[in-house]
Scaffold this motif. Structure first.
Motif, mmCIF file in Angstrom:
data_model
loop_
_atom_site.group_PDB
_atom_site.id
_atom_site.type_symbol
_atom_site.label_atom_id
_atom_site.label_comp_id
_atom_site.label_asym_id
_atom_site.label_seq_id
_atom_site.Cartn_x
_atom_site.Cartn_y
_atom_site.Cartn_z
ATOM 1 N N LEU A 84 0.809 -1.210 0.000
ATOM 2 C CA LEU A 84 0.000 0.000 0.000
ATOM 3 C C LEU A 84 0.846 1.265 0.000
ATOM 4 O O LEU A 84 0.461 2.282 -0.567
ATOM 5 N N LEU A 85 2.020 1.198 0.634
ATOM 6 C CA LEU A 85 2.798 2.412 0.859
ATOM 7 C C LEU A 85 3.480 2.940 -0.394
ATOM 8 O O LEU A 85 3.767 4.131 -0.488
ATOM 9 N N LYS A 86 3.765 2.070 -1.362
ATOM 10 C CA LYS A 86 4.569 2.497 -2.518
ATOM 11 C C LYS A 86 3.767 2.591 -3.816
ATOM 12 O O LYS A 86 4.345 2.693 -4.892
ATOM 13 N N MET A 87 2.437 2.532 -3.745
ATOM 14 C CA MET A 87 1.642 2.526 -4.971
ATOM 15 C C MET A 87 1.843 3.804 -5.790
ATOM 16 O O MET A 87 2.007 3.762 -7.005
ATOM 17 N N GLY A 88 1.856 4.953 -5.120
ATOM 18 C CA GLY A 88 2.083 6.206 -5.828
ATOM 19 C C GLY A 88 3.477 6.268 -6.412
ATOM 20 O O GLY A 88 3.670 6.696 -7.559
ATOM 21 N N GLY A 89 4.462 5.838 -5.629
ATOM 22 C CA GLY A 89 5.833 5.833 -6.122
ATOM 23 C C GLY A 89 6.006 4.907 -7.310
ATOM 24 O O GLY A 89 6.711 5.237 -8.278
ATOM 25 N N MET A 90 5.382 3.723 -7.261
ATOM 26 C CA MET A 90 5.493 2.803 -8.383
ATOM 27 C C MET A 90 4.869 3.402 -9.635
ATOM 28 O O MET A 90 5.401 3.259 -10.744
ATOM 29 N N SER A 91 3.741 4.087 -9.500
ATOM 30 C CA SER A 91 3.109 4.724 -10.650
ATOM 31 C C SER A 91 4.032 5.760 -11.273
ATOM 32 O O SER A 91 4.147 5.852 -12.500
ATOM 33 N N ARG A 92 4.704 6.533 -10.429
ATOM 34 C CA ARG A 92 5.628 7.537 -10.956
ATOM 35 C C ARG A 92 6.834 6.885 -11.616
ATOM 36 O O ARG A 92 7.372 7.391 -12.608
ATOM 37 N N GLU A 93 7.270 5.751 -11.079
ATOM 38 C CA GLU A 93 8.435 5.068 -11.634
ATOM 39 C C GLU A 93 8.130 4.412 -12.983
ATOM 40 O O GLU A 93 8.924 4.505 -13.921
ATOM 41 N N LEU A 94 6.974 3.758 -13.100
ATOM 42 C CA LEU A 94 6.701 2.941 -14.278
ATOM 43 C C LEU A 94 6.074 3.713 -15.424
ATOM 44 O O LEU A 94 6.358 3.427 -16.596
ATOM 45 N N GLY A 95 5.177 4.622 -15.145
ATOM 46 C CA GLY A 95 4.507 5.364 -16.198
ATOM 47 C C GLY A 95 3.274 4.656 -16.722
ATOM 48 O O GLY A 95 3.067 3.454 -16.497
ATOM 49 N N PRO A 96 2.412 5.387 -17.454
ATOM 50 C CA PRO A 96 1.097 4.863 -17.854
ATOM 51 C C PRO A 96 1.141 3.608 -18.717
ATOM 52 O O PRO A 96 0.335 2.686 -18.512
ATOM 53 N N ALA A 97 2.032 3.544 -19.698
ATOM 54 C CA ALA A 97 2.032 2.396 -20.607
ATOM 55 C C ALA A 97 2.373 1.102 -19.871
ATOM 56 O O ALA A 97 1.730 0.059 -20.060
ATOM 57 N N VAL A 98 3.386 1.150 -18.986
ATOM 58 C CA VAL A 98 3.786 -0.051 -18.254
ATOM 59 C C VAL A 98 2.736 -0.407 -17.214
ATOM 60 O O VAL A 98 2.448 -1.596 -16.986
ATOM 61 N N LEU A 99 2.120 0.577 -16.589
ATOM 62 C CA LEU A 99 1.044 0.289 -15.643
ATOM 63 C C LEU A 99 -0.123 -0.411 -16.341
ATOM 64 O O LEU A 99 -0.744 -1.323 -15.778
ATOM 65 N N ALA A 100 -0.415 -0.021 -17.574
ATOM 66 C CA ALA A 100 -1.480 -0.680 -18.320
ATOM 67 C C ALA A 100 -1.147 -2.142 -18.575
ATOM 68 O O ALA A 100 -2.038 -3.011 -18.532
ATOM 69 N N MET A 101 0.123 -2.443 -18.811
ATOM 70 C CA MET A 101 0.531 -3.836 -18.979
ATOM 71 C C MET A 101 0.325 -4.617 -17.693
ATOM 72 O O MET A 101 -0.147 -5.764 -17.702
ATOM 73 N N HIS A 102 0.673 -4.010 -16.567
ATOM 74 C CA HIS A 102 0.454 -4.659 -15.277
ATOM 75 C C HIS A 102 -1.034 -4.956 -15.061
ATOM 76 O O HIS A 102 -1.410 -6.045 -14.611
ATOM 77 N N ARG A 103 -1.876 -3.977 -15.375
ATOM 78 C CA ARG A 103 -3.310 -4.170 -15.172
ATOM 79 C C ARG A 103 -3.856 -5.275 -16.074
ATOM 80 O O ARG A 103 -4.768 -6.018 -15.680
ATOM 81 N N ALA A 104 -3.311 -5.384 -17.276
ATOM 82 C CA ALA A 104 -3.755 -6.447 -18.184
ATOM 83 C C ALA A 104 -3.407 -7.819 -17.624
ATOM 84 O O ALA A 104 -4.213 -8.763 -17.698
ATOM 85 N N VAL A 105 -2.218 -7.954 -17.050
ATOM 86 C CA VAL A 105 -1.825 -9.224 -16.431
ATOM 87 C C VAL A 105 -2.733 -9.534 -15.246
ATOM 88 O O VAL A 105 -3.226 -10.657 -15.081
ATOM 89 N N LYS A 106 -2.963 -8.543 -14.405
ATOM 90 C CA LYS A 106 -3.835 -8.730 -13.242
ATOM 91 C C LYS A 106 -5.233 -9.163 -13.681
ATOM 92 O O LYS A 106 -5.819 -10.100 -13.114
ATOM 93 N N SER A 107 -5.772 -8.522 -14.696
ATOM 94 C CA SER A 107 -7.111 -8.861 -15.168
ATOM 95 C C SER A 107 -7.176 -10.279 -15.712
ATOM 96 O O SER A 107 -8.181 -10.985 -15.518
ATOM 97 N N ALA A 108 -6.110 -10.719 -16.368
ATOM 98 C CA ALA A 108 -6.095 -12.060 -16.950
ATOM 99 C C ALA A 108 -6.020 -13.145 -15.877
ATOM 100 O O ALA A 108 -6.678 -14.185 -15.991
ATOM 101 N N LEU A 109 -5.215 -12.923 -14.837
ATOM 102 C CA LEU A 109 -4.975 -13.959 -13.842
ATOM 103 C C LEU A 109 -5.913 -13.869 -12.644
ATOM 104 O O LEU A 109 -6.057 -14.844 -11.895
ATOM 105 N N ASP A 110 -6.539 -12.735 -12.449
ATOM 106 C CA ASP A 110 -7.482 -12.558 -11.343
ATOM 107 C C ASP A 110 -8.737 -11.880 -11.887
ATOM 108 O O ASP A 110 -9.054 -10.740 -11.541
#
Length: 460
Positions: free
Chosen positions: A416-442
C-alpha cells in the motif's frame, strides 16, 4: 455476500472472534491502512486453499494471503470483509534433494528453519532477509525478498525453480520446473515472485540450493558520515571484489540496538560499514585486504579485517536487530529504495538533506553493496505534525531514488505504501501492462485487492 466459513475446513481453523481477527489485520508497515476481515482461515493443504479461493470467487469475497506478517509495505493488510488466508500451519519442508540441489517446501516454512534443514545435508539456501528468523518462504517469494548476501548471491527470484499455485479461478496449477534448465512458455513462476498475492495463492515452492558456503572474513570500517561510507561502497564496487555482504549501519541504529540488548557496541563513528568476503584461501585474504584499503581510501577513520569472530558476528547481529530496536523509540516509517551502486553516495546525501528539510530523524541501514538503502524515518509517539513531515519525506526519498535511475522498492514490495511511487516510476504504458496481467490472472478481482496497483476490477 455470505459470512459462512468454508464447509470443508474444520471450524477450529476458521477464526471469527474479534480478538483473533484483530491479530491478523495488518503487517509491520507503519501507517498503512487496514480493515477488519470477516474470517481468518488456517489451511493445512492445497485442497483447503483451493476450497477457500473457490468460495471467495463464488461469493465475491476479497482474499488476502498472509505469511508471518513481518512485511513492511502493508501488502498483507486486511480489507474490510476479506478472508485472510494464514499459512502458519502449512510449514513443512517436504523434500530436500542433495543430488539435484533443491528443496520443496510449503509457504509457511520460516526462512531460518529451511536454512537449518539444508545445512544438515551440506547445502545452503542463500536469500537471507534481516527478518529470516521470523519471515516465511511464502512471504519472501511474495515480495522477492533479498537480504545481506544478495550482493553476491542474488535474491529470492534467483532461487525459485517452481511453484504450485491456486489461481484466481480456483484452479491448482504448477508453474516453472525442477530441472536445471527450461524455457517452455512464459516465465509464469518468475511472474508470481514479487506479485504480493495479487496474481495467485502459492501453496508449494521448489527452490534451488547451493553447496555449504565457505568461511567468511569480516572487514569493518568506521566513517565520519554516510556520504563517505557511500563513497567506500563505490570504491569496493570499482575494485572488482564481489563481497558476500556489504552492510551500512549508522550510529542511531547502533545506539538503539545497544540500549535494547546491551551488546557493548562502539559509538566511535557516525557510520559503520561491514563487509564480508567468502572466497576461499589466499585469494579471499587478498580480497578482504583490498576491501579494507577501499574503506581507508574513501575516508574511514578506522578499518580492519576482524580477527575476533564473536565481535564480527555481534556487529552483523546488530544490523539484523536495527529495525525492531528503532521501533522502541517511536513509530518507524521504513523506506526500501534501490539505486545504482555508483549513485549510493549521492542518494545518501539526498536522504540527509531530506531529513534536514523536513526536520525529521532518519536513521540509515542498507544493503549498501547492491544499492538497496533502508532509511528509517522515526517520529515521536503521538506527534501528528511529525507524522505529516515524515510522510512528505517518505515521498521525497522515493522521488530522489527514481531521479537517480533507481526504484522505489528493492525487496519489501509495493503493498500500500509504494503505490504512488510505483506509478511515478513505471509510467502509464507499463502500468497498463500490469493491469492487463492482473485482469487475466485474477478476473474476479478477489486476490489481495487494492494492493500494488489500482486495477478497477470488481472488488478492487
Amino acid at each position: 455476500m455470505t459470512n459462512a466459513p468454508v464447509d470443508s475446513i474444520p471450524a477450529r481453523r476458521v477464526l471469527t472472534g474479534p480478538a483473533d481477527l484483530a491479530r491478523y489485520q495488518h503487517d509491520e508497515a507503519e501507517w498503512a491502512p487496514y480493515g477488519m476481515p470477516r474470517a481468518v482461515v488456517r489451511p493445512q493443504n492445497t485442497a483447503e486453499v483451493r476450497a477457500v479461493v473457490r468460495h471467495c470467487v463464488e461469493h465475491g469475497i476479497p482474499l488476502v494471503s498472509r505469511g508471518a506478517g513481518t512485511g513492511l509495505s502493508g501488502g498483507a493488510n486486511a480489507v474490510d470483509g476479506a478472508i485472510v488466508l494464514s499459512f502458519e500451519d502449512m510449514n513443512a519442508v517436504l523434500r530436500i534433494d542433495p543430488a539435484e540441489r533443491l528443496a520443496v517446501v510449503q509457504p509457511g516454512v520460516v526462512n531460518d528453519d529451511l536454512r537449518a534443514a539444508c545445512a544438515e545435508h551440506g547445502l545452503w539456501y542463500p536469500p537471507d532477509p534481516a527478518s529470516s528468523p521470523w519471515s516465511t518462504i511464502g512471504g519472501n517469494v511474495a515480495t522477492n525478498a533479498g537480504g545481506m548476501c544478495c550482493v553476491k548471491y542474488g535474491v529470492t527470484r534467483d532461487y525459485v525453480l517452481g511453484l504450485e499455485v491456486v489461481n484466481g479461478l480456483g484452479e491448482t496449477v504448477r508453474l516453472g520446473r525442477s530441472t536445471a534448465k527450461g524455457v517452455a512458455g512464459y516465465d509464469l513462476a518468475g511472474l508470481m515472485v514479487g506479485s504480493e498475492g495479487t496474481l495467485g495463492v502459492i501453496t508449494e515452492i521448489t527452490v534451488r540450493l547451493r553447496p555449504r558456503r565457505p568461511a567468511e572474513r569480516t572487514v569493518a570500517g568506521y566513517f565520519p558520515s554516510v556520504v563517505t561510507a557511500g563513497e567506500a561502497v563505490s570504491a569496493v564496487t570499482a575494485s572488482g571484489v564481489i563481497p558476500s555482504a556489504l552492510e551500512l549501519v549508522d550510529r542511531h541504529c547502533l545506539a538503539a540496538v545497544d540500549a535494547w540488548k546491551n551488546m557493548g557496541l562502539s559509538a566511535d563513528a557516525e557510520v559503520v560499514l561491514l563487509g564480508r568476503v567468502d572466497t576461499p584461501g589466499a585469494e579471499g585474504d587478498a580480497e578482504a585486504e583490498l576491501v579494507r584499503e577501499c574503506f581507508e581510501r574513501a575516508g574511514a577513520t578506522w578499518a580492519a579485517v576482524s580477527t575476533d569472530q564473536q565481535e564480527a558476528d555481534a556487529l552483523f547481529e546488530a544490523r539484523r536487530l536495527a529495525y525492531p530496536a528503532l521501533e522502541r523509540l517511536g513509530p518507524v516509517l521504513t523506506e526500501d529504495v534501490c539505486v545504482p551502486r555508483t549513485a549510493v553516495p549521492e542518494m545518501l546525501a539526498r536522504i540527509e538533506r531530506t531529513a534536514a528539510r523536513h526536520d525529521i530523524l532518519v536513521a540509515n541501514i542498507a544493503h549498501a553493496g547492491d544499492g538497496n538503502l533502508h532509511p528509517l524515518i522515526i517520529t515521536p509517539p503521538g506527534d501528528e505534525a511529525a507524522r505529516g513531515r515524515a510522510q512528505s519525506a517518505f515521498e521525497d526519498i522515493l522521488d530522489d531514488a527514481i531521479a537517480l535511475g533507481g526504484t522505489v522498492t528493492g525487496e519489501h514490495g509495493v503493498g500500500l505504501l509504494k503505490m504512488g511511487g510505483m506509478s511515478r516510476e513505471l509510467g502509464p504504458a507499463v502500468l497498463a501492462m500490469h493491469r492487463a496481467v492482473k485482469s487475466a490472472l485474477d478476473p474476479h478481482g478477489i486476490l489481495n485487492p487494492g494492493k500494488v496497483l489500482s486495477t478497477g476490477l470488481p472488488g478492487a
